[in-house]
Write an enzyme that holds these catalytic residues in place. Structure first.
Site, PDB file in Angstrom:
ATOM      1  CG  HIS A 158      37.684  30.184  33.037  1.00  0.00           C
ATOM      2  ND1 HIS A 158      38.184  29.264  33.927  1.00  0.00           N
ATOM      3  CD2 HIS A 158      38.207  31.392  33.398  1.00  0.00           C
ATOM      4  CE1 HIS A 158      38.967  29.876  34.802  1.00  0.00           C
ATOM      5  NE2 HIS A 158      38.993  31.165  34.505  1.00  0.00           N
ATOM      6  CB  SER A 159      41.449  29.444  31.904  1.00  0.00           C
ATOM      7  OG  SER A 159      42.820  29.383  32.181  1.00  0.00           O
ATOM      8  CG  LEU A 160      42.614  24.295  28.269  1.00  0.00           C
ATOM      9  CD1 LEU A 160      43.717  24.490  27.232  1.00  0.00           C
ATOM     10  CD2 LEU A 160      42.806  22.980  29.023  1.00  0.00           C
ATOM     11  CG  HIS A 218      42.425  32.684  35.973  1.00  0.00           C
ATOM     12  ND1 HIS A 218      42.501  33.222  34.707  1.00  0.00           N
ATOM     13  CD2 HIS A 218      42.470  31.333  35.809  1.00  0.00           C
ATOM     14  CE1 HIS A 218      42.607  32.243  33.813  1.00  0.00           C
ATOM     15  NE2 HIS A 218      42.576  31.091  34.458  1.00  0.00           N
TER      16      HIS A 218
END
Length: 284
Positions: free
Chosen positions: A101-103, A260
């Protein structure tokens, strides 16, 4: 919320990381990587809904209950990639899937592109490549990053008088999350200090990257991915604002309702993401 989860610690040659284990021991090996300033509880809602997977959800270095990097070290993208490889080596996983997820999605893409022979599946949530350089002066950027690193030595983390105030602060962070999501992240992210609570995360995580890849360099990792890849885009998230980037990504892309942290904010978002990934991991 109760979930079938086991807490473990992984003593790697260079650092000790904490992790949660989900799923059957004979399930498909998966290493799950959370987003910036989050922790393994990012997957507390999602992981129990994924079927047939043996998931090791890490607290990435400097986050949650994992160790911080030594003085003088940093948190470059490549260092996280090396951490994941060392985790796989310790577990005896020559081939494994990545869930990010994300990073964590960025780290997953970079690893899958750099060492495609090691990765069986790539499952991404609202992240794919790192922020790229767009005409900026790399020398100026490095100078500012070095000065920020020096200035950080005189800064202190905020202290919150109560757990509730810390949770409210996390709800209003750089990326807003629901109260339930903030409470889950706080479970692993907070520690008691004189006067209240503060975050366990390493303050160096807030420093800007001293060097950025160009878009062409970043996309080189995407193009080298050789395994099946599923990217979930949050309708009100970060990637949805970059349709030109998404048009270049040769992965299966599915847009789902939510922000997000759609996999963590509420049960309905977690179910949507789980349904998508369960189909992905069981596809012939």
């Amino acid at each position: 919320m109760t979930t079938p989860v086991e807490e473990v610690r992984l003593s790697l040659p260079h650092i000790e990381l904490a992790a949660h284990l989900f799923g059957p021991e004979d399930g498909l090996p998966v290493i799950a990587l959370h987003g910036w300033l989050d922790n393994a509880n990012s997957f507390a809602r999602l992981a129990p809904k994924l079927q047939g997977l043996r998931i090791v959800a890490l607290d990435m270095a400097g986050h949650g209950h994992s160790a911080h990097r030594p003085a003088g070290a940093g948190y470059a993208l490549w260092d996280y990639v090396f951490d994941v490889l060392q985790v796989a080596e310790q577990l005896g996983w020559k081939r494994f899937a990545l869930l990010g997820h994300s990073l964590g999605a960025v780290v997953s893409t970079v690893l899958a592109g750099a060492m495609p022979e090691r990765v069986t599946h790539l499952a991404l949530i609202d992240g794919v490549i790192p922020p790229t350089a767009t005409g900026e002066d790399p020398a100026e950027r490095l100078g500012m990053a070095l000065q920020a690193q020096i200035n950080l030595q005189d800064k202190r983390k905020p202290v919150y008088g109560t757990l509730d105030r810390a949770v409210e602060a996390r709800m209003k962070g750089v990326v807003a999350v629901s109260r339930e999501a903030a409470e889950l992240l706080a479970q692993r992210g907070l520690m008691p200090v004189p006067g209240g609570y503060t975050w366990r995360s390493d303050s160096r995580l807030t420093l800007a990257s001293p060097i950025r890849l160009t878009e062409e360099q970043a996309m080189a990792f995407v193009r080298r991915v050789a395994c099946p890849a599923q990217l979930v885009v949050a309708q009100e998230g970060m990637l949805a604002k970059h349709p030109e980037l998404l048009a270049q990504v040769p992965f299966t892309v599915t847009t789902l309702a939510g922000g997000h942290h759609l996999h963590l904010n509420d049960e309905s978002g977690a179910v949507l993401v789980a349904d998508c990934f369960n189909r992905f991991f069981t596809a012939p």
